[in-house]
Structures are given as structure tokens and as C-alpha cells.
Scaffold this active site. Structure first.
Site, PDB file in Angstrom:
ATOM      1  N   LEU A   1       0.828  -1.201   0.000  1.00  0.00           N
ATOM      2  CA  LEU A   1       0.000   0.000   0.000  1.00  0.00           C
ATOM      3  C   LEU A   1       0.861   1.249   0.000  1.00  0.00           C
ATOM      4  O   LEU A   1       2.044   1.210   0.361  1.00  0.00           O
ATOM      5  CB  LEU A   1      -0.929  -0.009   1.213  1.00  0.00           C
ATOM      6  CG  LEU A   1      -1.939  -1.161   1.246  1.00  0.00           C
ATOM      7  CD1 LEU A   1      -2.753  -1.123   2.530  1.00  0.00           C
ATOM      8  CD2 LEU A   1      -2.851  -1.123   0.037  1.00  0.00           C
ATOM      9  N   CYS A   2       0.258   2.356  -0.381  1.00  0.00           N
ATOM     10  CA  CYS A   2       0.892   3.663  -0.447  1.00  0.00           C
ATOM     11  C   CYS A   2       1.650   3.943   0.854  1.00  0.00           C
ATOM     12  O   CYS A   2       1.113   3.690   1.931  1.00  0.00           O
ATOM     13  CB  CYS A   2      -0.187   4.716  -0.668  1.00  0.00           C
ATOM     14  SG  CYS A   2       0.414   6.391  -0.781  1.00  0.00           S
ATOM     15  N   PRO A   3       2.860   4.397   0.758  1.00  0.00           N
ATOM     16  CA  PRO A   3       3.638   4.828  -0.401  1.00  0.00           C
ATOM     17  C   PRO A   3       4.610   3.772  -0.923  1.00  0.00           C
ATOM     18  O   PRO A   3       5.485   4.086  -1.730  1.00  0.00           O
ATOM     19  CB  PRO A   3       4.417   6.013   0.148  1.00  0.00           C
ATOM     20  CG  PRO A   3       4.763   5.589   1.550  1.00  0.00           C
ATOM     21  CD  PRO A   3       3.531   4.800   2.011  1.00  0.00           C
TER      22      PRO A   3
ATOM     23  N   ASP B   1      -2.449  -1.502  -5.427  1.00  0.00           N
ATOM     24  CA  ASP B   1      -2.824  -0.418  -4.519  1.00  0.00           C
ATOM     25  C   ASP B   1      -3.699   0.577  -5.281  1.00  0.00           C
ATOM     26  O   ASP B   1      -3.290   1.085  -6.324  1.00  0.00           O
ATOM     27  CB  ASP B   1      -1.560   0.272  -4.006  1.00  0.00           C
ATOM     28  CG  ASP B   1      -1.837   1.482  -3.137  1.00  0.00           C
ATOM     29  OD1 ASP B   1      -2.987   1.648  -2.674  1.00  0.00           O
ATOM     30  OD2 ASP B   1      -0.904   2.265  -2.910  1.00  0.00           O
TER      31      ASP B   1
ATOM     32  N   ASP C   1      -0.426   7.886  -7.688  1.00  0.00           N
ATOM     33  CA  ASP C   1       0.929   8.043  -7.150  1.00  0.00           C
ATOM     34  C   ASP C   1       2.030   7.779  -8.171  1.00  0.00           C
ATOM     35  O   ASP C   1       3.005   8.524  -8.242  1.00  0.00           O
ATOM     36  CB  ASP C   1       1.140   7.106  -5.956  1.00  0.00           C
ATOM     37  CG  ASP C   1       0.301   7.485  -4.759  1.00  0.00           C
ATOM     38  OD1 ASP C   1      -0.226   8.618  -4.728  1.00  0.00           O
ATOM     39  OD2 ASP C   1       0.161   6.642  -3.850  1.00  0.00           O
TER      40      ASP C   1
END
Length: 86
Positions: A23-25, A50, A56
Site C-alpha cells: 500500500l501507499c507509499p 494499490d 501516485d
């Protein structure tokens, strides 16, 4: 749909980053780390699921100056094809 010949040739030589489940980041951070040692012009495929990666990764490419060649959707994830610049 058949890929253009230049994409088929690149796929055989691409580095692949499996960012599935991250997941982010993390997908962006791992892509940055993986791109760093690559020679300019090399291609990295990032496989990510994600939901934030769709924003992103293009943003990262724009900010870092890399070329986002393609985004492909698979049933379970996306594939981001990035050419290192510089």
C-alpha cells in the site's frame, strides 16, 4: 489487443517490480529504489494493486522526470511501464 512491436521487444528486456499487496507509499518507494541503479533508457514494469498507485505512480514519474510509457489493467492489478530518464 496485440501490443506494438516496440512494446513486445521492451517486455523481454524489462525489469519487473512486484508491488502486489503493498500500500501507499510503498509501490512508489520501491519503484524509486529499483530505478536508481538502472541505466538511462531502461524500462521498469511495476505490478501494483494499490488503489492509490493510479495517482501516485504517474505523479512520481512526472516529478522525477521519468517517462510513463503505459498503464495496463489486468483483472487483479495494474502494470505501470516506466522508462528511466537521466
Amino acid at each position: 489487443m496485440k501490443q506494438p512491436d516496440y512494446l513486445q521487444r521492451m517486455t523481454n528486456e524489462n525489469e519487473i517490480l512486484d508491488a502486489l499487496g503493498l500500500l501507499c507509499p510503498l509501490p512508489v518507494l520501491k519503484a524509486r529504489k529499483r530505478l536508481k541503479p538502472l541505466a538511462s533508457g531502461r524500462v521498469l514494469e511495476v505490478h501494483a494493486d494499490d488503489p492509490a498507485a493510479v495517482v501516485d505512480i504517474p505523479h512520481f514519474c512526472h516529478e522525477a522526470g521519468h517517462e510513463l510509457l503505459e498503464i495496463r489493467d489486468n483483472p487483479q492489478h495494474q502494470i505501470y511501464v516506466i522508462r528511466k530518464v537521466g
